[in-house]
Design an enzyme around this catalytic site. Structure first.
Site, short mmCIF file in Angstrom:
data_model
loop_
_atom_site.label_atom_id
_atom_site.label_comp_id
_atom_site.label_asym_id
_atom_site.label_seq_id
_atom_site.Cartn_x
_atom_site.Cartn_y
_atom_site.Cartn_z
N ARG A 159 27.18 45.77 -66.95
CA ARG A 159 27.73 46.24 -66.35
C ARG A 159 28.19 45.26 -65.22
O ARG A 159 28.15 46.36 -63.73
CB ARG A 159 28.08 47.98 -65.89
CG ARG A 159 28.04 48.20 -66.99
CD ARG A 159 28.67 50.47 -66.95
NE ARG A 159 29.85 50.57 -67.04
CZ ARG A 159 30.32 51.48 -67.39
NH1 ARG A 159 29.43 52.63 -67.62
NH2 ARG A 159 32.21 52.30 -67.82
N GLN A 208 33.78 43.58 -66.07
CA GLN A 208 34.72 44.42 -66.03
C GLN A 208 36.02 44.31 -67.28
O GLN A 208 36.44 45.66 -67.66
CB GLN A 208 35.17 44.59 -64.52
CG GLN A 208 34.69 44.84 -63.95
CD GLN A 208 34.51 45.87 -62.52
OE1 GLN A 208 35.95 44.55 -61.94
NE2 GLN A 208 34.02 46.17 -61.69
N ASP A 214 35.06 46.00 -70.72
CA ASP A 214 33.74 47.02 -70.68
C ASP A 214 35.16 48.05 -70.79
O ASP A 214 35.79 48.88 -70.56
CB ASP A 214 33.83 47.43 -68.52
CG ASP A 214 32.77 48.79 -68.63
OD1 ASP A 214 32.98 49.69 -69.64
OD2 ASP A 214 32.67 49.01 -68.09
N TYR A 260 23.48 54.40 -62.49
CA TYR A 260 23.69 54.93 -62.79
C TYR A 260 23.38 56.62 -62.33
O TYR A 260 22.16 56.47 -61.82
CB TYR A 260 23.27 55.32 -64.03
CG TYR A 260 24.40 54.35 -65.19
CD1 TYR A 260 25.75 54.48 -65.95
CD2 TYR A 260 24.01 52.44 -65.86
CE1 TYR A 260 26.55 53.34 -66.49
CE2 TYR A 260 24.91 52.29 -66.30
CZ TYR A 260 26.36 52.49 -66.61
OH TYR A 260 27.18 52.15 -67.32
#
Ligand code: NAD
Length: 364
Positions: A124, A129, A132, A228
């Site tokens: 990512r 992007q 994605d 994350y």
């Protein structure tokens, strides 16, 4: 020779999206590709066979014919192992493939000598992007989850001043402020609700506030790898649940979106917390596909838990098939363009997006 790209109809139950639209078909033809699509490919997403033909595709009568001799296969969900077995050795395949979710699928990819590009493996990075799929599809899911919540709620979302008196706005709590959660915040705000949201990543405060939501601080911060969330420790979880349980009594609607990559969805709302909510409250658990954030969620079902409605909708992105397909297909096109050079399929293993997305994982 021109790269041959094949696309068969999606066969997974409930899947309405497509991995190629007439728009991206035209763009792939402009790159020098020869495209074959199975007739009826876009029927459930409202893209007509004629539109694909006008965009330069050849129409095939069945899936095997659409994929026969293909160098590159595009899909939303992985084709059946039997169909994968018909592909030529060395063929590449792009989609939300989840190879490890089904041993027969993984085996078909390995034994067939296929090069799979499960787009959920895409790093990512900023450059990635535009490819994605997790982000583009989560946006639709977050939007739809709020509409389902508004539909199930026995109240208005906005404040209304009427001749019959003033109606107070609904209080909506969004759990998790990733791509889906932020879209849920934005959508609930547009419908006029008072919106709160919490996440274990502190940087989400600013993002929530910029959309008109209030950041609910539960005193837990749990940033993991790659930006994350990480799973909470037992103490952190207990702290989060204590504060949350007290807060939920005043909430009308909850939209759950919390996830930790590669793990089942964190259980955040216990049966006891649901029991403490007012009758007429609604919980829409978008995390249902990975088990749900609420203990009572039953994937694919809507249940009544002592007057509280708990919905665990599946296939949310698919329910917005037109725009979800447009975004998915653009993601796929952008990735596919990395693999096509001078009209031929060329796998550039020096490109980290190509190398890191490929499955089986490459050595080194
Ligand atoms: P996700 O679907 O993995 O998770 C959804 C949200 O749940 C996350 O915000 C996570 O922090 C939150 N969460 C997890 N456990 C929780 C708990 N116990 N309580 C409350 N919230 C909890 O997330 P996503 O939408 O895929 O995105 C997550 C991250 O990836 C973000 O940092 C996002 O900015 C980043 N991202 C980067 C790119 C890029 O640069 N290409 C694209 C998309 C997303």
């Amino acid at each position: 020779m021109a790269v041959r790209i094949g696309i068969a109809r999606e066969t997974a139950p409930g899947e309405r999206r497509v991995a190629i639209t007439p728009e991206t078909c035209r763009k792939l033809v402009a790159l020098g590709a020869a495209i074959t699509v199975e007739r009826g490919l876009g029927r459930h997403a409202h893209f007509a066979d004629d539109a694909y033909a006008a965009a330069g595709a050849v129409l095939a009568d069945d899936a095997a014919a659409a994929l026969a001799g293909a160098d590159l296969v595009l899909c939303v969900q992985a084709p059946s192992p039997a169909l994968l077995a018909t592909l030529r050795e060395g063929a590449a395949i792009i989609g939300h493939l989840q190879p490890e979710a089904d041993p027969a699928r993984a085996e078909a990819i390995r034994t067939g000598g296929l090069v799979a590009f499960p787009l959920e493996r895409l790093p990512r990075t900023t450059r990635a992007q535009a490819m994605d799929i997790l982000s583009s599809q989560a946006g639709m899911a977050g939007y739809k989850a709020v509409l389902i919540a508004a539909q199930l709620a026995p109240r208005f979302f906005p404040m209304l001043t009427t001749a019959a008196g003033t109606i107070r706005p609904s209080k909506v709590l969004v759990i998790g402020a990733g791509v889906a959660g932020l879209q849920a915040v934005a959508t609930a705000r547009r419908l006029g609700a008072q919106v709160e949201c919490f996440d274990v990543r502190p940087e989400t405060r600013e993002q929530i506030e910029s959309l008109g939501g209030r950041f609910l601080d539960l005193g837990v911060s749990a940033v993991g790898e790659g930006g994350y969330a990480r799973a909470l420790t037992d103490e952190e979880r207990a702290e989060q649940q204590k504060r949350l349980g007290e807060h939920l009594r005043g909430i009308d609607t909850i939209v759950c979106t919390a996830a930790v990559p590669g793990r089942p969805a964190p259980k955040i709302i216990t049966a006891g917390m649901v029991g403490g909510m007012a009758a007429g409250s609604v919980i829409v658990d978008l995390a249902a596909e990975t088990g749900g954030n609420c203990e009572l969620t039953r994937p694919g079902e809507t249940i009544d838990a002592g007057g509280v409605t708990v919905a665990g909708p599946l296939d949310l992105a698919s329910s917005g098939a037109v725009h979800a397909s447009e975004m998915f297909a653009r993601n796929v096109f952008n990735f596919a363009s990395l693999l096509v050079s001078d009209g031929a399929l060329v796998l550039d293993w020096d490109d980290e997006l190509v190398a890191k997305t490929a499955w089986p994982p490459r050595e080194g």
